[in-house]
Scaffold this motif. Structure first.
Motif, PDB file in Angstrom:
ATOM      1  N   ALA A 154      -3.133  -8.462  -5.331  1.00 32.26           N
ATOM      2  CA  ALA A 154      -3.897  -7.476  -4.387  1.00 32.26           C
ATOM      3  C   ALA A 154      -5.026  -6.802  -5.205  1.00 32.26           C
ATOM      4  O   ALA A 154      -4.668  -6.348  -6.338  1.00 32.26           O
ATOM      5  N   ASP A 155      -6.381  -6.935  -4.860  1.00 35.88           N
ATOM      6  CA  ASP A 155      -7.244  -6.298  -5.382  1.00 35.88           C
ATOM      7  C   ASP A 155      -7.428  -4.591  -5.286  1.00 35.88           C
ATOM      8  O   ASP A 155      -7.770  -4.185  -6.199  1.00 35.88           O
ATOM      9  N   THR A 156      -7.361  -4.397  -4.009  1.00 35.00           N
ATOM     10  CA  THR A 156      -6.934  -3.008  -3.759  1.00 35.00           C
ATOM     11  C   THR A 156      -5.766  -2.570  -3.077  1.00 35.00           C
ATOM     12  O   THR A 156      -5.430  -3.376  -2.072  1.00 35.00           O
ATOM     13  N   VAL A 157      -5.120  -1.435  -3.600  1.00 33.91           N
ATOM     14  CA  VAL A 157      -3.865  -1.045  -2.882  1.00 33.91           C
ATOM     15  C   VAL A 157      -4.007   0.483  -2.757  1.00 33.91           C
ATOM     16  O   VAL A 157      -4.434   1.059  -3.722  1.00 33.91           O
ATOM     17  N   TYR A 158      -3.907   0.784  -1.530  1.00 30.71           N
ATOM     18  CA  TYR A 158      -3.874   2.169  -0.816  1.00 30.71           C
ATOM     19  C   TYR A 158      -2.285   2.640  -0.567  1.00 30.71           C
ATOM     20  O   TYR A 158      -1.509   1.919  -0.315  1.00 30.71           O
ATOM     21  N   GLY A 159      -2.248   3.803  -1.028  1.00 32.04           N
ATOM     22  CA  GLY A 159      -0.638   4.187  -0.520  1.00 32.04           C
ATOM     23  C   GLY A 159      -0.995   5.712   0.183  1.00 32.04           C
ATOM     24  O   GLY A 159      -1.893   6.311   0.509  1.00 32.04           O
ATOM     25  N   THR A 160       0.364   6.323   0.928  1.00 32.67           N
ATOM     26  CA  THR A 160       0.581   7.119   1.653  1.00 32.67           C
ATOM     27  C   THR A 160       1.488   8.097   0.999  1.00 32.67           C
ATOM     28  O   THR A 160       2.480   7.350   0.524  1.00 32.67           O
ATOM     29  N   VAL A 161       1.447   9.235   1.252  1.00 31.65           N
ATOM     30  CA  VAL A 161       2.608  10.218   0.718  1.00 31.65           C
ATOM     31  C   VAL A 161       2.869  11.289   1.680  1.00 31.65           C
ATOM     32  O   VAL A 161       1.867  11.686   2.582  1.00 31.65           O
ATOM     33  N   PRO A 178      -2.768  11.684   1.971  1.00 27.53           N
ATOM     34  CA  PRO A 178      -1.563  12.268   2.811  1.00 27.53           C
ATOM     35  C   PRO A 178      -1.273  11.242   4.032  1.00 27.53           C
ATOM     36  O   PRO A 178      -2.270  10.991   4.823  1.00 27.53           O
ATOM     37  N   ARG A 179      -0.026  11.186   4.513  1.00 29.67           N
ATOM     38  CA  ARG A 179       0.246  10.463   5.430  1.00 29.67           C
ATOM     39  C   ARG A 179      -0.541  10.778   6.781  1.00 29.67           C
ATOM     40  O   ARG A 179      -0.842  10.057   7.609  1.00 29.67           O
ATOM     41  N   GLU A 180      -0.490  12.272   7.033  1.00 30.79           N
ATOM     42  CA  GLU A 180      -1.158  12.744   8.308  1.00 30.79           C
ATOM     43  C   GLU A 180      -2.655  12.283   8.327  1.00 30.79           C
ATOM     44  O   GLU A 180      -3.367  12.174   9.426  1.00 30.79           O
ATOM     45  N   ASP A 181      -3.337  11.936   7.372  1.00 23.11           N
ATOM     46  CA  ASP A 181      -4.573  11.583   7.334  1.00 23.11           C
ATOM     47  C   ASP A 181      -5.177  10.119   6.954  1.00 23.11           C
ATOM     48  O   ASP A 181      -6.319   9.922   6.995  1.00 23.11           O
ATOM     49  N   PHE A 182      -4.036   9.407   6.934  1.00 24.54           N
ATOM     50  CA  PHE A 182      -4.532   8.171   6.445  1.00 24.54           C
ATOM     51  C   PHE A 182      -5.227   7.225   7.378  1.00 24.54           C
ATOM     52  O   PHE A 182      -5.839   6.267   6.995  1.00 24.54           O
ATOM     53  N   LEU A 183      -5.245   7.307   8.613  1.00 30.73           N
ATOM     54  CA  LEU A 183      -5.869   6.935   9.558  1.00 30.73           C
ATOM     55  C   LEU A 183      -7.597   6.792   9.089  1.00 30.73           C
ATOM     56  O   LEU A 183      -8.187   5.809   8.891  1.00 30.73           O
ATOM     57  N   GLY A 184      -7.915   7.860   9.206  1.00 32.22           N
ATOM     58  CA  GLY A 184      -9.481   8.169   8.583  1.00 32.22           C
ATOM     59  C   GLY A 184      -9.600   7.795   7.455  1.00 32.22           C
ATOM     60  O   GLY A 184     -10.698   7.326   7.088  1.00 32.22           O
ATOM     61  N   ALA A 185      -8.687   8.138   6.311  1.00 35.76           N
ATOM     62  CA  ALA A 185      -8.964   7.849   5.141  1.00 35.76           C
ATOM     63  C   ALA A 185      -9.072   6.384   4.641  1.00 35.76           C
ATOM     64  O   ALA A 185     -10.049   6.008   4.002  1.00 35.76           O
ATOM     65  N   VAL A 186      -8.199   5.567   5.426  1.00 32.28           N
ATOM     66  CA  VAL A 186      -8.474   4.095   5.233  1.00 32.28           C
ATOM     67  C   VAL A 186      -9.640   3.712   5.730  1.00 32.28           C
ATOM     68  O   VAL A 186     -10.311   2.718   5.163  1.00 32.28           O
ATOM     69  N   ARG A 187     -10.064   4.026   7.071  1.00 30.42           N
ATOM     70  CA  ARG A 187     -11.352   3.773   7.454  1.00 30.42           C
ATOM     71  C   ARG A 187     -12.490   3.870   6.503  1.00 30.42           C
ATOM     72  O   ARG A 187     -13.511   3.066   6.446  1.00 30.42           O
ATOM     73  N   ASP A 188     -12.562   5.138   5.977  1.00 26.97           N
ATOM     74  CA  ASP A 188     -13.524   5.504   5.094  1.00 26.97           C
ATOM     75  C   ASP A 188     -13.512   4.679   3.925  1.00 26.97           C
ATOM     76  O   ASP A 188     -14.387   4.230   3.351  1.00 26.97           O
ATOM     77  N   ALA A 189     -12.367   4.396   3.232  1.00 29.79           N
ATOM     78  CA  ALA A 189     -12.253   3.668   2.148  1.00 29.79           C
ATOM     79  C   ALA A 189     -12.505   2.366   2.268  1.00 29.79           C
ATOM     80  O   ALA A 189     -13.161   1.647   1.219  1.00 29.79           O
ATOM     81  N   THR A 190     -12.530   1.848   3.428  1.00 30.70           N
ATOM     82  CA  THR A 190     -12.718   0.523   3.514  1.00 30.70           C
ATOM     83  C   THR A 190     -14.193   0.075   4.279  1.00 30.70           C
ATOM     84  O   THR A 190     -14.494  -0.978   4.607  1.00 30.70           O
TER      85      THR A 190
END
Length: 173
Positions: free
Chosen positions: A14-21, A40-52
């Protein structure tokens, strides 16, 4: 499981790995295992969209269930898949709309170690040996942060249920 998941993902290329806590105070600890970013788990939806950049991710591993599983489906890239292997939050089973999976080229799959052990024990052995091989080679690390006497098993379970555990807790027998 998150610390092992990041290490296995890296070992598999895997080139990029994101996690949640579950709580932001665990983010720095989690990054030690190979995550590029931890949200943070409650923010991951927007955070993943932003990161990708809106593309989404190829794979989501979901041990939580419930609303997190539904949100995970939303962050998948085309041909992405959610693999769930638990129901830690103990939410009722979901009724999923299937047309969005088809229309967005997404998939949902499960992994149940109990079922694999019953129906394909040789496959389970192969999976276990591969994971232990990562540890033996130094590519993987199991972070034992606490060893408690067997009499403290209830205390260990309470910590896990409350989300206060970090790393692995062993019970000494």
């Amino acid at each position: 499981m998150g610390s092992a998941a990041a290490q296995i993902a890296r070992a598999l290329g895997a080139d990029t790995v994101y996690g949640t806590v579950g709580s932001s105070d665990k983010a720095e600890y989690a990054k030690r295992f190979g995550y590029d970013a931890v949200f943070p788990r409650e923010d991951f939806l927007g955070a993943v969209r932003d990161a990708t950049g809106g593309r989404g991710v190829d794979v989501v591993l979901d041990p939580v269930g419930g609303p997190m599983r539904l949100a995970s489906l939303e962050v998948l890239a085309p041909f992405g898949r959610v693999a769930f292997y638990g129901e830690a939050a103990r939410h009722p089973d979901l009724n999923l709309p299937l047309l969005p999976l088809w229309k967005n080229n997404r998939a949902l799959t499960g992994y149940n170690i109990g079922d694999v052990s019953r129906r394909a024990p040789d496959l389970l052995r192969t999976h276990g040996l591969a994971a232990l091989g990562l540890v033996a080679s130094g590519s993987g690390h199991i972070d034992v942060t606490d060893i408690l006497p067997l009499a403290a098993a209830a205390q260990a379970h309470e910590r896990m249920q409350a989300g206060r555990n970090v790393g692995k807790t062993l019970l000494a027998v």
